[in-house]
Scaffold this active site. Structure first.
Site, PDB file in Angstrom:
ATOM      1  N   GLU A 267      24.760  36.611   1.804  1.00  0.00           N
ATOM      2  CA  GLU A 267      23.339  36.338   2.074  1.00  0.00           C
ATOM      3  C   GLU A 267      22.927  37.045   3.348  1.00  0.00           C
ATOM      4  OE1 GLU A 267      21.962  32.316   2.385  1.00  0.00           O
ATOM      5  OE2 GLU A 267      23.033  31.638   0.599  1.00  0.00           O
ATOM      6  N   GLU A 321      10.475  30.840  -2.862  1.00  0.00           N
ATOM      7  CA  GLU A 321      10.775  29.572  -3.539  1.00  0.00           C
ATOM      8  C   GLU A 321       9.908  28.463  -2.941  1.00  0.00           C
ATOM      9  OE1 GLU A 321      15.229  29.171  -4.379  1.00  0.00           O
ATOM     10  OE2 GLU A 321      15.189  30.784  -2.896  1.00  0.00           O
ATOM     11  N   LYS A 324      11.282  24.707  -1.542  1.00  0.00           N
ATOM     12  CA  LYS A 324      12.306  24.555  -0.513  1.00  0.00           C
ATOM     13  C   LYS A 324      11.737  23.776   0.667  1.00  0.00           C
ATOM     14  CE  LYS A 324      15.553  27.420   0.208  1.00  0.00           C
ATOM     15  NZ  LYS A 324      16.390  28.562   0.627  1.00  0.00           N
ATOM     16  N   GLU A 330      11.352  29.312   5.220  1.00  0.00           N
ATOM     17  CA  GLU A 330      12.293  28.975   4.146  1.00  0.00           C
ATOM     18  C   GLU A 330      11.723  29.281   2.767  1.00  0.00           C
ATOM     19  OE1 GLU A 330      15.539  27.690   4.017  1.00  0.00           O
ATOM     20  OE2 GLU A 330      15.507  28.424   6.072  1.00  0.00           O
TER      21      GLU A 330
END
Length: 495
Positions: A267, A321, A324, A330
């Site tokens: 990541e 997303e 989240k 985030e």
């Protein structure tokens, strides 16, 4: 000083070089396919999107059947995940591990090109205290793979966060947390060595920059041209925070005598949006980080500590997303919006790199519109030199490119010309690399050559032996030539 009728001539080095240079043995780029959202396209559409972008590696956070089926026949290499909540069962019950492997790997392989299993994710920071189950779970899953004769083709590892390090700065002082060394890291690294697997690491320069925006240069964090930072422990000069963080992990592994284990960056990424207190979170900076990272990886070459080690890196993440938790960043690490449009335009392939330029500004609002530069610069001037650690084959290939297709002015280093001496591969390569770098305007990425070159901020110097007859013909003053970089990356004087 005279040497057998020859004098030391001081010659200025004002030659240029630059280009997106790509080697066939470069690293690899993949993406993380997170799905904590309620508005994402179907798995089938996602696979088509990845194929259209040339993305040939994907990492999942589960083993969703719909996704694994959609990936069937796509030739996209896949990393699946055994979630943290299943670690205890996999560790305590070999029968559970066997069933899990059969259901989630054997059932899809090889049509779905599963190449690795990530056991848990950042287990050491898991609030459910699952660390003690990690090593037994990894071994049981590997034994299950062996049962189905997949242990040589499907690797097993576990992504760790950088917080697993007790020391990460300077890179040479990198060390693992003392409480994790004996129970976890030594047995895990031994397992990885024996199975030919790599250590999976999640690395985020963004978080380091966000917390230290007054100290860390944004250009250093975004792979842009900068004077670099010298590691006082080993003398190596770093031009990106990403490389420095990876080398901290390499140093920690080396301290335990596991220099032969590779690293996969499972990541890394940069958010395109953040809260007011999240310094550096913007579309421009996300594009700069990820675009320059792709170029950094695909053009080959390792880190200052391991210059010959190409990396596989998974960008986080494929989509924004919206479900989240946490700060705004985030929910904004995505490369694509849920409607499949790019958040910003960056390439994912070597072919795409040929047309790519980092056109974002050289500063961010977080710096007050001013570009911070570390001490030691020479009025903004930089030079490109050959790396002594690159090896003869890589230096020669890069030199051939610079003097050929690259269009560098290599006439001065031909036999009999004024810059032919010193007649060494490294000296000639440095001349050609710098010629190309200067010619192209010192644009970021033009002094890399697959890891065979790097930038210095002080003019490299070296004395040259020039026949006395030449000195008589030249009345102008000259500066000293370089020898190539020393361990500080600044070059060294021969006089």
């Amino acid at each position: 000083m005279k040497i057998q009728g020859m004098e030391l001539l001081k010659i200025s080095l004002l030659v240029p070089i630059l280009c997106i240079f790509s080697f066939a043995d470069g690293g690899s780029i993949g993406v993380n396919y997170g799905r904590i959202a309620n508005n994402l396209p179907s798995a089938a559409k996602v696979v088509e999107l990845m194929k259209s972008q040339g993305i040939d590696r994907v990492k999942m956070y589960d083993t969703d059947p719909a996704v694994l089926k959609a990936l069937s026949g796509s030739a996209i290499k896949v990393v699946v995940n055994l979630p943290n909540e299943q670690l205890a069962n996999a560790a305590k019950r070999p029968s559970f591990a066997n069933a899990w492997v059969f259901r989630n790997v054997v059932a899809y392989y090889p049509s779905t090109a599963i190449e690795a299993i990530a056991i848990g994710n950042e287990v050491f920071v898991d609030t459910h205290n699952t660390t003690r189950f990690l090593i037994p779970a990894m071994k049981n899953i590997h034994q299950a793979l062996a049962k189905y004769k997949l242990d040589d083709t499907v690797k097993v590892s576990s992504p760790v966060a950088l917080s697993a390090l007790q020391n990460s700065y300077p890179s040479s002082a990198g060390s693992f947390r003392s409480d994790l060394i004996e129970p976890v890291f030594k047995p895990m690294l031994e397992f990885l060595r024996q199975t030919g697997s790599s250590l999976m690491v999640n690395i985020y320069p963004f978080f380091a920059y966000e917390s230290n925006a007054g100290v860390i240069s944004l250009d250093y964090a975004l792979f842009r041209e900068n004077p670099g930072v010298v590691d006082a422990g080993n003398g190596l000069r770093y031009f990106s925070l990403f490389d420095a963080q990876i080398d901290a992990v390499f140093a920690a592994m080396s301290a335990l005598k596991y220099n032969d284990v590779k690293i996969t960056v499972t990541e890394t990424g940069w958010p395109s949006k953040g809260d007011s207190n999240e310094a550096g979170a913007s579309i421009e900076n996300a594009a700069g980080y990820n675009g320059n990272l792709v170029r950094r990886i695909l053009t080959g070459g390792g880190t200052p500590l391991r210059p010959h080690e190409d990396l596989t890196v998974y960008l986080f993440a494929l989509f924004n997303e919206n479900e989240k938790f946490g700060p705004t960043s985030e929910r904004n690490f995505g490369l694509f919006y849920p409607n499949e449009k790019k958040v910003y335009n960056i390439p994912f392939t070597a072919e795409g790199l040929k047309r790519y330029r980092d056109s974002s500004p050289k500063h961010s609002p977080a710096t007050g519109g001013k570009q911070r530069v570390s001490p030691g610069t020479s009025n903004g001037q930089t030079w490109c030199v050959a790396s002594a650690q690159a090896g003869k084959d890589k230096l020669q290939a890069a030199l051939d490119y610079a003097c050929g297709e690259g269009g560098a002015d290599c006439h001065p280093i031909q036999p009999g010309s004024t810059c032919f001496d010193p007649n060494t591969l490294q000296a000639h390569a440095s001349f050609a690399f710098n010629s190309y770098y200067q010619k192209k305007g010192r644009i970021i990425g033009t002094c890399y050559f697959g890891g065979a070159a790097y930038i210095v901020s002080q003019q490299p110097i070296r004395e040259m032996r020039i026949p006395h007859r030449i000195l008589k013909k030249r009345k102008a003053g000259y500066r000293r030539w370089w020898t190539g970089p020393d361990r500080t990356g600044q070059g060294r004087s021969m006089g």
